[in-house]
Write a protein that holds these residues in place. Structure first.
Motif, PDB file in Angstrom:
ATOM      1  N   PHE A   1       0.835  -1.006   0.019  1.00 35.52           N
ATOM      2  CA  PHE A   1       0.060   0.096   0.100  1.00 35.52           C
ATOM      3  C   PHE A   1       0.868   1.266  -0.193  1.00 35.52           C
ATOM      4  N   PHE A   2       1.953   1.193   0.715  1.00 37.67           N
ATOM      5  CA  PHE A   2       2.946   2.322   0.754  1.00 37.67           C
ATOM      6  C   PHE A   2       3.568   2.512  -0.725  1.00 37.67           C
ATOM      7  N   GLU A   3       3.479   1.707  -1.626  1.00 36.40           N
ATOM      8  CA  GLU A   3       3.947   2.122  -2.818  1.00 36.40           C
ATOM      9  C   GLU A   3       2.994   2.762  -3.674  1.00 36.40           C
ATOM     10  N   HIS A   4       1.624   2.632  -3.325  1.00 40.46           N
ATOM     11  CA  HIS A   4       0.602   3.404  -4.194  1.00 40.46           C
ATOM     12  C   HIS A   4      -0.577   4.057  -3.145  1.00 40.46           C
ATOM     13  N   LYS A   5       0.245   4.847  -2.567  1.00 39.88           N
ATOM     14  CA  LYS A   5      -0.690   5.671  -1.350  1.00 39.88           C
ATOM     15  C   LYS A   5      -1.706   6.576  -2.212  1.00 39.88           C
ATOM     16  N   ASN A   6      -1.247   7.029  -3.156  1.00 34.87           N
ATOM     17  CA  ASN A   6      -2.393   8.062  -4.023  1.00 34.87           C
ATOM     18  C   ASN A   6      -3.521   7.324  -4.399  1.00 34.87           C
ATOM     19  N   ALA A   7      -3.473   5.953  -4.719  1.00 40.40           N
ATOM     20  CA  ALA A   7      -4.456   5.260  -5.162  1.00 40.40           C
ATOM     21  C   ALA A   7      -5.414   4.616  -4.059  1.00 40.40           C
ATOM     22  N   LEU A   8      -5.209   4.909  -2.853  1.00 42.99           N
ATOM     23  CA  LEU A   8      -5.762   4.150  -1.749  1.00 42.99           C
ATOM     24  C   LEU A   8      -7.188   5.259  -1.398  1.00 42.99           C
ATOM     25  N   SER A   9      -8.162   4.718  -1.407  1.00 47.19           N
ATOM     26  CA  SER A   9      -9.460   5.386  -1.097  1.00 47.19           C
ATOM     27  C   SER A   9      -9.765   5.006   0.261  1.00 47.19           C
ATOM     28  N   GLU A  10     -10.696   5.811   0.726  1.00 49.47           N
ATOM     29  CA  GLU A  10     -11.331   5.306   2.175  1.00 49.47           C
ATOM     30  C   GLU A  10     -12.045   4.061   2.309  1.00 49.47           C
ATOM     31  N   GLU A  11     -12.619   3.594   1.101  1.00 45.40           N
ATOM     32  CA  GLU A  11     -13.244   2.362   0.927  1.00 45.40           C
ATOM     33  C   GLU A  11     -12.248   1.159   1.166  1.00 45.40           C
ATOM     34  N   ILE A  12     -11.356   1.410   0.247  1.00 46.04           N
ATOM     35  CA  ILE A  12     -10.283   0.304   0.611  1.00 46.04           C
ATOM     36  C   ILE A  12      -9.516   0.307   1.715  1.00 46.04           C
ATOM     37  N   LEU A  13      -9.115   1.388   2.379  1.00 45.33           N
ATOM     38  CA  LEU A  13      -8.490   1.238   3.683  1.00 45.33           C
ATOM     39  C   LEU A  13      -9.360   0.712   4.632  1.00 45.33           C
TER      40      LEU A  13
ATOM     41  N   VAL B   1     -12.076  -1.440   4.119  1.00 46.29           N
ATOM     42  CA  VAL B   1     -11.844  -2.877   4.197  1.00 46.29           C
ATOM     43  C   VAL B   1     -10.653  -3.584   4.683  1.00 46.29           C
ATOM     44  N   LYS B   2      -9.439  -2.951   4.456  1.00 48.88           N
ATOM     45  CA  LYS B   2      -8.118  -3.766   5.093  1.00 48.88           C
ATOM     46  C   LYS B   2      -8.378  -3.447   6.387  1.00 48.88           C
ATOM     47  N   LEU B   3      -8.831  -2.658   7.241  1.00 47.38           N
ATOM     48  CA  LEU B   3      -8.967  -2.394   8.598  1.00 47.38           C
ATOM     49  C   LEU B   3      -9.755  -3.620   9.246  1.00 47.38           C
ATOM     50  N   LYS B   4     -10.981  -3.844   8.250  1.00 48.94           N
ATOM     51  CA  LYS B   4     -11.855  -4.670   8.786  1.00 48.94           C
ATOM     52  C   LYS B   4     -11.286  -6.301   8.513  1.00 48.94           C
ATOM     53  N   GLU B   5     -10.330  -6.376   7.747  1.00 47.83           N
ATOM     54  CA  GLU B   5      -9.910  -7.682   7.335  1.00 47.83           C
ATOM     55  C   GLU B   5      -8.927  -7.974   8.584  1.00 47.83           C
ATOM     56  N   ILE B   6      -8.219  -7.164   9.133  1.00 48.62           N
ATOM     57  CA  ILE B   6      -7.283  -7.669  10.127  1.00 48.62           C
ATOM     58  C   ILE B   6      -7.900  -7.988  11.467  1.00 48.62           C
ATOM     59  N   ILE B   7      -9.059  -7.177  11.663  1.00 50.72           N
ATOM     60  CA  ILE B   7      -9.867  -7.191  12.755  1.00 50.72           C
ATOM     61  C   ILE B   7     -10.646  -8.638  12.888  1.00 50.72           C
TER      62      ILE B   7
END
Length: 281
Positions: free
Chosen positions: A135-147, A149-155
């Motif tokens: 994700f750190f290689e493509h920060k500009n492409a990250l939307s709130e929706e993607i982030l 989902v990623k937080l939900k994934e680890i929880i």
């Protein structure tokens, strides 16, 4: 020395932080106070906390207090550490889960016995953090929706670990509305290697308030009462178990075997080894 930070935010709050540290660092890491989950990408096995945590590659640390992790990672005078941290901000969690409890979540039956924990990362957890690194290689492409989902994934991933595991229990605590009494927290943690500051924090009290309440409830100072209970437990185990003195020391919540033996002798007039020998005669 060098201290590099790369960060990704969600709802204007830190979500992922990637620290690269060459010790010693000039200023202590100032991590947010909320809970966090750290994966050590690179480390040199040095002890980074008084609790015995190691800067070991491929391990994870889950803590209810990010500041504790920050102090730990700042403690070394030499070495190198690269770690990615997921921050569990309560406001962000509320938004991501729409104020509801996550799937697989269950209420706690008793107070936590550990407020932080380290273990080897599972294959799924390793894969998760390696994907976060991308994700750190493509920060500009990250939307709130993607982030989100990623937080939900680890929880959800951690909630599906064994229910009695420390990882599972700490994550369940993040979403718990249940409160435990002062005595319940103390009695559940008598034999844990916690210092008084962390124990006070787990009861939601300042150190001064904690000592006052403790003295009133137990008619003793915290240090004296807790040490006495640990020694009583050790004495009982010595008469029933063939475990080594060192194992019994740690099982009763003591950190240093030499200190344990000295306190045992001061209390009972003989060392743990001598006490066990006397029982067998």
């Amino acid at each position: 020395m060098d201290q590099k930070l790369n960060q990704i935010k969600l709802f204007e709050e830190p979500l992922f932080s990637w620290y690269e540290l060459s010790m010693p660092i000039e200023k202590q890491l100032s991590l947010p106070s909320e809970s966090c989950f750290a994966y050590i990408l690179e480390g040199d096995n040095q002890d980074v906390t008084k609790s015995g945590f190691l800067a070991t590659q491929g391990t994870v640390i889950l803590s209810l207090c990010g500041k504790t992790v920050g102090r730990s990672f700042s403690a070394n005078e030499t070495g190198y550490l690269s770690t990615i941290i997921v921050h569990f901000n309560q406001d962000v969690l509320q938004k991501v889960f729409d104020g509801k409890k996550p799937k697989f979540w269950k209420e706690l039956d008793y107070p936590l016995k550990k407020d932080n924990f380290q273990e080897d990362a599972s294959a799924l957890v390793k894969a998760y953090f390696l994907s976060v690194a991308k994700f750190f290689e493509h920060k500009n492409a990250l939307s709130e929706e993607i982030l989100a989902v990623k937080l939900k994934e680890i929880i959800l991933l951690l909630l599906q670990t064994e229910e009695s595991s420390h990882l599972n229990l700490i994550i369940r605590r993040l979403f718990s509305d249940k409160t435990f009494s002062f005595r319940e927290v103390i009695d559940s943690n008598l034999y844990e290697p916690l210092d008084l500051q962390r124990l006070a924090a787990m009861t939601n009290n300042s150190m001064a308030s904690f000592k006052r309440k403790f003295n009133k409830m137990y008619d003793s100072t915290p240090a004296k009462y807790i040490t006495q209970k640990k020694l009583e437990r050790a004495k009982g185990i010595l008469g029933l178990s063939q475990n080594s003195i060192k194992e019994i020391c740690y099982d009763c919540g003591f950190i240093n075997p030499s200190s344990f033996s000295r306190m045992f002798k001061n209390e009972y007039g003989c060392s743990p080894t001598e006490f066990r020998k006397n029982l067998s005669e």
